[in-house]
Design an enzyme around this catalytic site. Structure first.
Site, PDB file in Angstrom:
ATOM      1  N   GLN A   1       0.829  -1.203   0.000  1.00  0.00           N
ATOM      2  CA  GLN A   1       0.000   0.000   0.000  1.00  0.00           C
ATOM      3  C   GLN A   1       0.867   1.258   0.000  1.00  0.00           C
ATOM      4  OE1 GLN A   1      -3.074   0.705  -0.431  1.00  0.00           O
ATOM      5  NE2 GLN A   1      -3.087   2.850   0.224  1.00  0.00           N
ATOM      6  N   GLU A   2       1.990   1.194   0.699  1.00  0.00           N
ATOM      7  CA  GLU A   2       2.880   2.363   0.801  1.00  0.00           C
ATOM      8  C   GLU A   2       3.670   2.597  -0.479  1.00  0.00           C
ATOM      9  OE1 GLU A   2       3.259   4.635   2.938  1.00  0.00           O
ATOM     10  OE2 GLU A   2       2.311   3.937   4.772  1.00  0.00           O
TER      11      GLU A   2
END
Length: 476
Positions: free
Chosen positions: A303-304
């Site tokens: 996600q990052e």
């Protein structure tokens, strides 16, 4: 006179009772005292799974709570199809069916139906890239559904308005197998409940939801048609208790709340990344995750940064875990672009967040509060928790706090808080995305293990055949 009246009354009573032959009365033997709660179920991500992390699923968790309520041990008994499952209940091999079963008139005639757990829509499912079906009377292919499923009931009702409507029923395939055949282009259409489709789109992004064929169908548990009055009474009392406690809401959020956003392109890209990128970094996630499931750490990293060790944002965060300079210094990371250092630092920071959360937050939910804190800061999450409590909701339940976090973007609310404005809706989306990525990683792991078992079995069969051949040769 009184004596005469008594004689007449007595004769009347005797004559009224005369037709009854006590030898012919079928008195059911009392059910033996239950020493274990036997719950029949089906495998499915939202129903029942048993992995190295233990048992999970909406129906499993409710069944475990019900068993605890009855002060009985729970025995979950999975079946491979509905026909076997229903037969087991009729033959009293199990006490209850808890398997995401929809309420239908036919099932109401065969079994006792428990209270509604949640509601779903029945939707037509087709493959991405094929024409979207807009009219049930002009489908360009066949509908294939599981035998004994609620889809048959839906189609039977539709057939009254569309007499030429036909479909295939299969006994040897479950819902997920039909989904896979749709995704591979081997079947044209199937019918599914909306929740099941949303969950499986994380693994098979080619699946598409067509028209809604039936709305707000209740999902219930099934009890035997006979000798289950006491169990039904206990189930109703349990259901009212859990509903007041917010358990149904919590489990709905846990299993279905994060799957409502679906991004075809992102899901396809993630599945490709699992094959092509993750193997290079998996050992780091496993090494530094500690007691935390490494797949949650890996999901947060995707996600990052989409597992790009050189990722950077305009705000200055960098690396696999997108650390700020102060955070990197806090967790002892010298080079944020070094994949191993970044993963080690991100894992340390995430676990630190978990430990700093209030003890009132349940263990199973702490990770989601920590993820939100990783995204917007612990102070803003605490602001949201205080707002949640002021609104009469539970500040230690993620399902409630996620409703309030977006309010931190409105001056009416954030001016009441200590830390002020925050992009709360972004934090909710962030956590939901991580939860979807995590679910996909768990599914891929389970599929890999199944393939390994199959390959091992095939290898054993080959070796056995070679030994058998050698034995025959030696005998000759």
């Amino acid at each position: 006179m009184i004596k005469t009246l008594l004689i007449i009354l007595l004769c009347g009573i005797l004559s009224a009772c005369q037709p009854v032959d006590i030898h012919k009365v079928d008195i059911a033997a009392p059910a033996p005292k239950r020493t274990v709660l036997k719950v029949g179920t089906l495998y499915g991500p939202q129903i029942y799974l048993n992995s190295e992390l233990g048992e999970s699923g909406f129906d499993f968790e409710m069944a475990q709570r019900f068993a605890d309520y009855l002060a009985l041990p729970l025995e979950m008994i999975p079946y491979t199809n509905r026909k076997q499952l229903f037969a087991a209940l009729k033959e009293n091999k199990i006490d209850i069916i808890a398997a995401g079963i929809a309420k239908t008139p036919n099932r109401g005639q065969q079994f006792k139906l428990g209270p509604s757990l949640y509601k779903v829509n029945q939707v037509l499912v087709y493959k991405e890239g094929t024409p979207e079906p807009k009219d049930i009377s002009t489908l360009s292919g066949e509908i294939t559904v599981m035998a004994n499923s609620s889809s048959v009931n839906t189609l039977t009702k539709l057939q009254k308005d569309y007499p030429e409507l036909m479909w295939n029923q299969v006994n040897n395939k479950d819902n997920e197998e039909l989904f896979a055949l749709i995704a591979n282009g081997e079947l044209n259409y199937t019918i599914s409940d909306s929740n099941s489709l949303l969950i499986n789109q994380r693994f098979l992004p080619e699946l598409r939801a067509g028209m809604i064929l039936e709305e707000k169908v209740e999902v219930v548990w099934l009890l035997p048609p006979k000798n289950s009055d006491r169990l039904m009474s206990q189930l109703l009392a349990f259901w009212h208790k859990e509903r007041r406690a917010g358990t149904l809401e919590h489990l709905n959020e846990k299993y279905f709340g994060h799957v409502k956003r679906f991004d075809y392109v992102d899901t396809r890209a993630f599945i490709r990344a699992i094959d092509n990128i993750l193997p290079e970094y998996r050992s780091f996630f496993e090494q530094y995750s500690g007691e935390l499931d490494w797949r949650k750490l890996a999901a947060a990293s995707y996600q990052e940064s989409h597992w790009n060790p050189r990722a950077r944002s305009p705000t200055g965060v960098r690396g696999m875990m997108m650390l700020t300079q102060p955070t990197a210094a806090y967790v002892g990371v010298d080079d944020r672009l070094d994949a191993e250092q970044s993963i080690r630092g991100g894992a340390f920071y995430l676990k630190d967040m978990i430990e700093r959360l209030p003890d009132t937050i349940p263990e199973a939910q702490r990770i989601w509060f920590a993820m939100a804190s990783y995204n917007i800061g612990l102070g803003h999450v605490e602001d949201a928790r205080r707002l949640t409590e002021s609104m009469g909701m539970d500040p230690s339940a993620w399902r409630d706090v996620k409703k309030v976090l977006p309010l931190l973007q409105q001056s009416k609310y954030y001016k009441q808080t200590r830390y002020g404005y925050a992009r709360g809706s972004e934090a909710v989306h962030y956590v939901d995305s991580i939860r979807r990525y995590y679910d996909t990683l768990v599914w891929v792991d389970n599929q890999t293990k199944k393939l390994e078992v199959i390959e091992d079995t095939e290898q054993i069969n080959v070796i056995a055949e070679e030994i058998s051949t050698d034995v025959h040769i030696s005998a000759d």
